[in-house]
Design a protein around this motif. Structure first.
Motif, PDB file in Angstrom:
ATOM      1  N   ASN A 167       0.820  -1.205   0.000  1.00  0.00           N
ATOM      2  CA  ASN A 167       0.000   0.000   0.000  1.00  0.00           C
ATOM      3  C   ASN A 167       0.858   1.262   0.000  1.00  0.00           C
ATOM      4  O   ASN A 167       1.989   1.268   0.479  1.00  0.00           O
ATOM      5  CB  ASN A 167      -0.926   0.002   1.223  1.00  0.00           C
ATOM      6  N   LEU A 168       0.268   2.309  -0.547  1.00  0.00           N
ATOM      7  CA  LEU A 168       0.904   3.616  -0.523  1.00  0.00           C
ATOM      8  C   LEU A 168       0.841   4.191   0.886  1.00  0.00           C
ATOM      9  O   LEU A 168      -0.061   3.852   1.667  1.00  0.00           O
ATOM     10  CB  LEU A 168       0.191   4.570  -1.482  1.00  0.00           C
ATOM     11  N   ARG A 169       1.770   5.072   1.184  1.00  0.00           N
ATOM     12  CA  ARG A 169       1.698   5.806   2.444  1.00  0.00           C
ATOM     13  C   ARG A 169       1.271   7.240   2.151  1.00  0.00           C
ATOM     14  O   ARG A 169       1.851   7.906   1.296  1.00  0.00           O
ATOM     15  CB  ARG A 169       3.051   5.794   3.143  1.00  0.00           C
ATOM     16  N   ASN A 170       0.262   7.694   2.885  1.00  0.00           N
ATOM     17  CA  ASN A 170      -0.229   9.054   2.666  1.00  0.00           C
ATOM     18  C   ASN A 170       0.879  10.079   2.833  1.00  0.00           C
ATOM     19  O   ASN A 170       0.952  11.059   2.083  1.00  0.00           O
ATOM     20  CB  ASN A 170      -1.391   9.352   3.631  1.00  0.00           C
ATOM     21  N   GLU A 171       1.762   9.838   3.806  1.00  0.00           N
ATOM     22  CA  GLU A 171       2.840  10.797   4.038  1.00  0.00           C
ATOM     23  C   GLU A 171       3.810  10.861   2.861  1.00  0.00           C
ATOM     24  O   GLU A 171       4.410  11.906   2.590  1.00  0.00           O
ATOM     25  CB  GLU A 171       3.597  10.481   5.337  1.00  0.00           C
ATOM     26  N   ILE A 192      -9.589   5.117  -4.060  1.00  0.00           N
ATOM     27  CA  ILE A 192      -9.388   3.756  -3.561  1.00  0.00           C
ATOM     28  C   ILE A 192      -8.566   3.010  -4.609  1.00  0.00           C
ATOM     29  O   ILE A 192      -8.906   3.024  -5.790  1.00  0.00           O
ATOM     30  CB  ILE A 192     -10.710   3.008  -3.331  1.00  0.00           C
ATOM     31  N   ASN A 193      -7.514   2.350  -4.178  1.00  0.00           N
ATOM     32  CA  ASN A 193      -6.721   1.570  -5.104  1.00  0.00           C
ATOM     33  C   ASN A 193      -7.484   0.313  -5.505  1.00  0.00           C
ATOM     34  O   ASN A 193      -7.916  -0.460  -4.646  1.00  0.00           O
ATOM     35  CB  ASN A 193      -5.381   1.199  -4.469  1.00  0.00           C
ATOM     36  N   GLY A 197      -7.557  -2.243  -2.545  1.00  0.00           N
ATOM     37  CA  GLY A 197      -8.710  -1.750  -1.802  1.00  0.00           C
ATOM     38  C   GLY A 197      -8.372  -0.681  -0.779  1.00  0.00           C
ATOM     39  O   GLY A 197      -9.217  -0.312   0.051  1.00  0.00           O
ATOM     40  N   GLN A 198      -7.162  -0.145  -0.816  1.00  0.00           N
ATOM     41  CA  GLN A 198      -6.743   0.885   0.141  1.00  0.00           C
ATOM     42  C   GLN A 198      -7.455   2.210  -0.137  1.00  0.00           C
ATOM     43  O   GLN A 198      -7.506   2.683  -1.261  1.00  0.00           O
ATOM     44  CB  GLN A 198      -5.234   1.111   0.064  1.00  0.00           C
ATOM     45  N   VAL A 199      -7.982   2.819   0.923  1.00  0.00           N
ATOM     46  CA  VAL A 199      -8.581   4.158   0.857  1.00  0.00           C
ATOM     47  C   VAL A 199      -7.525   5.179   1.277  1.00  0.00           C
ATOM     48  O   VAL A 199      -6.943   5.070   2.360  1.00  0.00           O
ATOM     49  CB  VAL A 199      -9.805   4.259   1.791  1.00  0.00           C
ATOM     50  N   LEU A 200      -7.298   6.166   0.433  1.00  0.00           N
ATOM     51  CA  LEU A 200      -6.317   7.193   0.752  1.00  0.00           C
ATOM     52  C   LEU A 200      -6.934   8.310   1.580  1.00  0.00           C
ATOM     53  O   LEU A 200      -8.164   8.474   1.624  1.00  0.00           O
ATOM     54  CB  LEU A 200      -5.732   7.772  -0.537  1.00  0.00           C
ATOM     55  N   ASP A 201      -6.086   9.089   2.237  1.00  0.00           N
ATOM     56  CA  ASP A 201      -6.533  10.239   3.032  1.00  0.00           C
ATOM     57  C   ASP A 201      -6.757  11.407   2.070  1.00  0.00           C
ATOM     58  O   ASP A 201      -5.893  12.265   1.868  1.00  0.00           O
ATOM     59  CB  ASP A 201      -5.479  10.595   4.091  1.00  0.00           C
ATOM     60  N   ASN A 362     -10.765   2.750   8.568  1.00  0.00           N
ATOM     61  CA  ASN A 362     -10.763   4.039   7.883  1.00  0.00           C
ATOM     62  C   ASN A 362      -9.987   4.002   6.567  1.00  0.00           C
ATOM     63  O   ASN A 362     -10.011   4.963   5.808  1.00  0.00           O
ATOM     64  CB  ASN A 362     -10.168   5.127   8.783  1.00  0.00           C
ATOM     65  N   GLU A 363      -9.299   2.900   6.327  1.00  0.00           N
ATOM     66  CA  GLU A 363      -8.479   2.790   5.117  1.00  0.00           C
ATOM     67  C   GLU A 363      -8.974   1.710   4.174  1.00  0.00           C
ATOM     68  O   GLU A 363      -8.255   1.273   3.287  1.00  0.00           O
ATOM     69  CB  GLU A 363      -7.021   2.506   5.506  1.00  0.00           C
TER      70      GLU A 363
END
Length: 426
Positions: A167-171, A192-193, A197-201, A362-363
């Motif tokens: 997964n990507l990191r928001n930071e 969302i990827n 299925g990752q939800v980004l901030d 939340n993600e």
């Protein structure tokens, strides 16, 4: 906190307490060997609402009975059919009614949005997107950059995953935004990827993009109707989404767009005009000069595709009836139960299943992507043969989307039993 059990009785008890259970009967399910399938691919194509046919038949009957007069005298007049979406879709994506409309399809709409929101200059011309974005988005960005005379290898900046991470990191996204700084024209990322299925901030990323002077847009193909969105409050410049995944509007159905109200009166923003984007009150005066409608309606171009919109309207009415909060509550519960079932089956059969979707609620939304270490595509074929419709992605990932409107807890249990048999009889 509820303590789950891997038993049919427990799953049936959850279904008996589910306020959304009745909606399962509002959908048509595919069958495998005459039996209703367990459907886990609503993240690719949602099931057909039974009411969709009624809405399509209504348009067909009006066409037969009224012909051209259906534009004005149908029960739902065609000339403003699309306006029926603004308020209910606004609730789905967290927008004002004036910020939302439906038209075209997703990639076409993203191109239309980039006409307004990608205005590269010699210095500010770069676009930030995610590594391995959905291919359509990659092609979109490449061709837009080429159209403006820039080199995609230089203009498109991909945020990459860290070594060994799925997964990507928001930071990392925010750091890349700050690094590109005043060369950045646009941030355009999938909310969302599709793979993990990752939800980004989206709120934090939007704020970061604005701080360096860039526009920020979102591809919400896997987000609309799936997760809580607050596009207006987040200050997102634009967004677009398809309607045929979690919104259950049918294959290739019309897309939705969002344009923040802060841009509605900006006449300096370029856009591609057309008949239906022109001032509705003056449309039939046949004036030579383009005067866009107020709000998101001013980004429309072609006539309303009523037949394509009819099943979407049927679905939107169901979303309006159910309410997004109720959907989110069941989404979290049934997805957590599916996660529990998978972990229990792994223990029973000694399987090595790695969840690459974030565990943080939340993600993630209604999707679990599971990496089946040591299992080949034979397991996927077994599941499909046994009536479980899932999605396979290389190298060994199955994507499972338990959609709260039509998935049951007993189906989660039954899937676990089929998965177990598939591994044991390999």
């Amino acid at each position: 906190m509820i303590i789950f059990e891997n038993t049919r009785e427990f799953a049936k008890n959850l279904d008996s307490q589910d306020p959304l259970a009745k909606y399962k009967e509002e959908f048509n399910f595919p069958k495998v060997d005459g039996e209703k399938a367990i459907y886990f691919t609503g993240n690719s194509l949602g099931l057909q609402p039974k009411s969709a046919k009624t809405y399509i038949d209504e348009v067909m009957n009006d066409w037969a009975d009224l012909a051209v007069e259906g534009h004005f005298f149908a029960d739902k007049p065609w000339w403003d059919y699309h306006e029926r979406f603004s308020e209910p879709l606004g609730k789905v994506v967290g927008a004002l009614p004036s910020e939302v409309t439906v038209m075209n399809t997703l990639t076409v709409n993203l191109h239309m949005m980039m006409v307004s929101f990608y205005q590269p200059t010699e210095k500010r011309f770069k676009i930030i997107c995610e590594e391995k974005a959905f291919p359509s988005d990659q092609y979109l960005l490449q061709t837009q950059v080429n159209f403006h005379g820039f080199n995609p290898a230089e203009a498109i900046v991909e945020v990459k995953r860290r070594e060994g991470e799925y997964n990507l990191r928001n930071e990392d996204i925010i750091a890349k935004i700050n690094e590109v700084g005043d060369e950045l024209a646009l941030v355009l990322i999938g909310g969302i990827n599709y793979y993990t299925g990752q939800v980004l901030d989206m709120k934090a990323i939007t704020e970061a993009g604005h701080k360096v002077g860039a526009f920020v847009g979102w591809d919400l193909a896997h987000a609309a109707g799936n997760i809580k969105l607050e596009l207006h409050n987040w200050g997102v410049d634009f967004a677009a989404w398809c309607s045929y995944k979690y919104m259950n509007a049918g294959p290739g159905s019309v897309s939705g767009i969002f344009v923040h109200e802060k841009h509605h009166s900006n006449k300096e923003l370029p856009r591609f005009g057309g008949w239906y984007g022109h001032n509705k009150e003056r449309r039939f005066l046949m004036e030579p000069n383009y005067e866009p409608n107020a709000g998101a309606l001013g980004w429309q171009s072609s006539c309303t595709g009523v037949l394509a919109m009819a099943p979407y309207l049927a679905s939107v009415k169901m979303f309006e009836e159910v309410g997004m909060d109720a959907l989110f509550e069941k989404r979290d519960k049934i997805t957590a139960y599916l996660e529990f079932i998978i972990e229990e089956i792994a223990k029973e059969v000694g399987g090595n299943f790695e969840l690459i979707t974030p565990k943080n609620l939340n993600e993630r939304g209604s999707q679990l992507s599971v990496l089946l270490h040591g299992e080949g595509k034979e397991l996927f074929h077994y599941l499909m043969k046994e009536g479980v419709i899932v999605d396979w992605r290389e190298p060994a990932v199955i994507r499972l989307a338990p959609v709260p409107l039509y998935s049951s807890y007993e189906e989660m249990y039954e899937f676990g039993q089929i998965l177990k048999r598939g591994i044991q009889t390999k």
